[in-house]
Design a protein around this motif. Structure first.
Motif, PDB file in Angstrom:
ATOM      1  N   MET A   1     -36.363   3.002 -18.798  1.00  0.00           N
ATOM      2  CA  MET A   1     -35.456   3.600 -17.826  1.00  0.00           C
ATOM      3  C   MET A   1     -35.282   2.654 -16.646  1.00  0.00           C
ATOM      4  N   VAL A   2     -34.060   2.486 -16.211  1.00  0.00           N
ATOM      5  CA  VAL A   2     -33.747   1.604 -15.090  1.00  0.00           C
ATOM      6  C   VAL A   2     -33.955   2.365 -13.791  1.00  0.00           C
ATOM      7  N   ASP A   3     -34.642   1.725 -12.872  1.00  0.00           N
ATOM      8  CA  ASP A   3     -34.922   2.336 -11.583  1.00  0.00           C
ATOM      9  C   ASP A   3     -33.667   2.284 -10.707  1.00  0.00           C
ATOM     10  N   SER A   4     -33.252   3.441 -10.183  1.00  0.00           N
ATOM     11  CA  SER A   4     -32.036   3.484  -9.363  1.00  0.00           C
ATOM     12  C   SER A   4     -32.210   2.721  -8.052  1.00  0.00           C
ATOM     13  N   THR A   5     -33.459   2.494  -7.634  1.00  0.00           N
ATOM     14  CA  THR A   5     -33.663   1.724  -6.403  1.00  0.00           C
ATOM     15  C   THR A   5     -33.274   0.261  -6.596  1.00  0.00           C
ATOM     16  N   LYS A   6     -33.375  -0.253  -7.838  1.00  0.00           N
ATOM     17  CA  LYS A   6     -32.920  -1.615  -8.124  1.00  0.00           C
ATOM     18  C   LYS A   6     -31.425  -1.745  -7.863  1.00  0.00           C
ATOM     19  N   VAL A   7     -30.694  -0.753  -8.313  1.00  0.00           N
ATOM     20  CA  VAL A   7     -29.237  -0.766  -8.157  1.00  0.00           C
ATOM     21  C   VAL A   7     -28.881  -0.676  -6.679  1.00  0.00           C
ATOM     22  N   LEU A   8     -29.529   0.227  -5.965  1.00  0.00           N
ATOM     23  CA  LEU A   8     -29.268   0.380  -4.532  1.00  0.00           C
ATOM     24  C   LEU A   8     -29.650  -0.882  -3.766  1.00  0.00           C
ATOM     25  N   ARG A   9     -30.776  -1.486  -4.129  1.00  0.00           N
ATOM     26  CA  ARG A   9     -31.223  -2.721  -3.478  1.00  0.00           C
ATOM     27  C   ARG A   9     -30.202  -3.843  -3.686  1.00  0.00           C
ATOM     28  N   LEU A  10     -29.666  -3.949  -4.897  1.00  0.00           N
ATOM     29  CA  LEU A  10     -28.648  -4.957  -5.199  1.00  0.00           C
ATOM     30  C   LEU A  10     -27.378  -4.695  -4.405  1.00  0.00           C
ATOM     31  N   PHE A  11     -26.965  -3.440  -4.344  1.00  0.00           N
ATOM     32  CA  PHE A  11     -25.765  -3.056  -3.586  1.00  0.00           C
ATOM     33  C   PHE A  11     -25.901  -3.484  -2.126  1.00  0.00           C
ATOM     34  N   LYS A  12     -27.055  -3.185  -1.526  1.00  0.00           N
ATOM     35  CA  LYS A  12     -27.288  -3.552  -0.126  1.00  0.00           C
ATOM     36  C   LYS A  12     -27.366  -5.066   0.044  1.00  0.00           C
ATOM     37  N   ALA A  13     -28.003  -5.739  -0.884  1.00  0.00           N
ATOM     38  CA  ALA A  13     -28.127  -7.200  -0.794  1.00  0.00           C
ATOM     39  C   ALA A  13     -26.760  -7.874  -0.869  1.00  0.00           C
ATOM     40  N   LEU A  14     -25.904  -7.390  -1.756  1.00  0.00           N
ATOM     41  CA  LEU A  14     -24.554  -7.955  -1.861  1.00  0.00           C
ATOM     42  C   LEU A  14     -23.782  -7.766  -0.561  1.00  0.00           C
ATOM     43  N   HIS A  15     -23.897  -6.586   0.045  1.00  0.00           N
ATOM     44  CA  HIS A  15     -23.174  -6.344   1.297  1.00  0.00           C
ATOM     45  C   HIS A  15     -23.745  -7.173   2.443  1.00  0.00           C
ATOM     46  N   ARG A  16     -25.068  -7.330   2.504  1.00  0.00           N
ATOM     47  CA  ARG A  16     -25.661  -8.178   3.548  1.00  0.00           C
ATOM     48  C   ARG A  16     -25.227  -9.629   3.375  1.00  0.00           C
ATOM     49  N   THR A  17     -25.223 -10.086   2.146  1.00  0.00           N
ATOM     50  CA  THR A  17     -24.832 -11.472   1.871  1.00  0.00           C
ATOM     51  C   THR A  17     -23.377 -11.704   2.219  1.00  0.00           C
ATOM     52  N   ARG A  18     -22.506 -10.769   1.866  1.00  0.00           N
ATOM     53  CA  ARG A  18     -21.083 -10.959   2.189  1.00  0.00           C
ATOM     54  C   ARG A  18     -20.870 -11.004   3.694  1.00  0.00           C
ATOM     55  N   GLN A  19     -21.656 -10.224   4.449  1.00  0.00           N
ATOM     56  CA  GLN A  19     -21.528 -10.240   5.907  1.00  0.00           C
ATOM     57  C   GLN A  19     -21.944 -11.584   6.489  1.00  0.00           C
ATOM     58  N   GLN A  20     -22.938 -12.225   5.899  1.00  0.00           N
ATOM     59  CA  GLN A  20     -23.365 -13.541   6.374  1.00  0.00           C
ATOM     60  C   GLN A  20     -22.395 -14.632   5.930  1.00  0.00           C
ATOM     61  N   VAL A  21     -21.998 -14.581   4.672  1.00  0.00           N
ATOM     62  CA  VAL A  21     -21.161 -15.635   4.100  1.00  0.00           C
ATOM     63  C   VAL A  21     -19.764 -15.641   4.706  1.00  0.00           C
ATOM     64  N   PHE A  22     -19.171 -14.466   4.911  1.00  0.00           N
ATOM     65  CA  PHE A  22     -17.805 -14.374   5.399  1.00  0.00           C
ATOM     66  C   PHE A  22     -17.733 -13.976   6.869  1.00  0.00           C
ATOM     67  N   LYS A  23     -18.781 -14.257   7.618  1.00  0.00           N
ATOM     68  CA  LYS A  23     -18.847 -13.927   9.038  1.00  0.00           C
ATOM     69  C   LYS A  23     -17.585 -14.425   9.761  1.00  0.00           C
ATOM     70  N   ASN A  24     -17.000 -13.559  10.577  1.00  0.00           N
ATOM     71  CA  ASN A  24     -15.805 -13.853  11.387  1.00  0.00           C
ATOM     72  C   ASN A  24     -14.525 -14.029  10.565  1.00  0.00           C
ATOM     73  N   ASP A  25     -14.536 -13.713   9.285  1.00  0.00           N
ATOM     74  CA  ASP A  25     -13.338 -13.782   8.446  1.00  0.00           C
ATOM     75  C   ASP A  25     -13.023 -12.362   7.976  1.00  0.00           C
ATOM     76  N   ILE A  26     -12.232 -11.658   8.755  1.00  0.00           N
ATOM     77  CA  ILE A  26     -11.959 -10.245   8.513  1.00  0.00           C
ATOM     78  C   ILE A  26     -11.346 -10.010   7.138  1.00  0.00           C
ATOM     79  N   ARG A  27     -10.419 -10.858   6.735  1.00  0.00           N
ATOM     80  CA  ARG A  27      -9.773 -10.686   5.428  1.00  0.00           C
ATOM     81  C   ARG A  27     -10.764 -10.819   4.279  1.00  0.00           C
ATOM     82  N   ALA A  28     -11.607 -11.839   4.336  1.00  0.00           N
ATOM     83  CA  ALA A  28     -12.596 -12.052   3.273  1.00  0.00           C
ATOM     84  C   ALA A  28     -13.660 -10.957   3.292  1.00  0.00           C
TER      85      ALA A  28
END
Length: 104
Positions: A1-28
């Motif tokens: 069985m896949v742990d739902s916390t893995k999915v949530l952790r990935l979701f949050k990590a992707l959003h944190r990374t996008r905020q760092q990578v595309f900082k100050n680029d509203i469109r991106a």
């Protein structure tokens, strides 16, 4: 069985990374937010553990590529881009040791 916390952790990590990578680029920032949310929404009813693990692996790979490979660029003049690398992408140049060592 896949742990739902893995999915949530990935979701949050992707959003944190996008905020760092595309900082100050509203469109991106907005486009990446929509794409992440859309992909998770499209697969929210997935029940096969193998498929879920595969999707988690793909998402983790995407997060790593964004974090390690994407550099922002700003148009400054006609046909000119100014690259803005993040600190974590910069590496210190250390000269290699070309002096052979003697074995005792």
């Amino acid at each position: 069985m896949v742990d739902s916390t893995k999915v949530l952790r990935l979701f949050k990590a992707l959003h944190r990374t996008r905020q760092q990578v595309f900082k100050n680029d509203i469109r991106a920032l907005e486009a990446s937010r929509k794409k992440i949310n859309e992909e998770f929404k499209n697969h929210k009813n997935e029940t096969l553990p193998e498929k879920i693990e595969e999707l988690i692996k793909i998402g983790s790979d995407v997060e790593l590529i964004l974090r390690k490979s994407v550099i922002q660029g700003i148009h400054t003049e006609h046909n000119t881009l100014k690259l803005i690398p993040r600190k974590e992408l910069l590496t210190e140049n250390k000269p290699s040791c070309n002096i052979p060592t003697q074995k005792p």
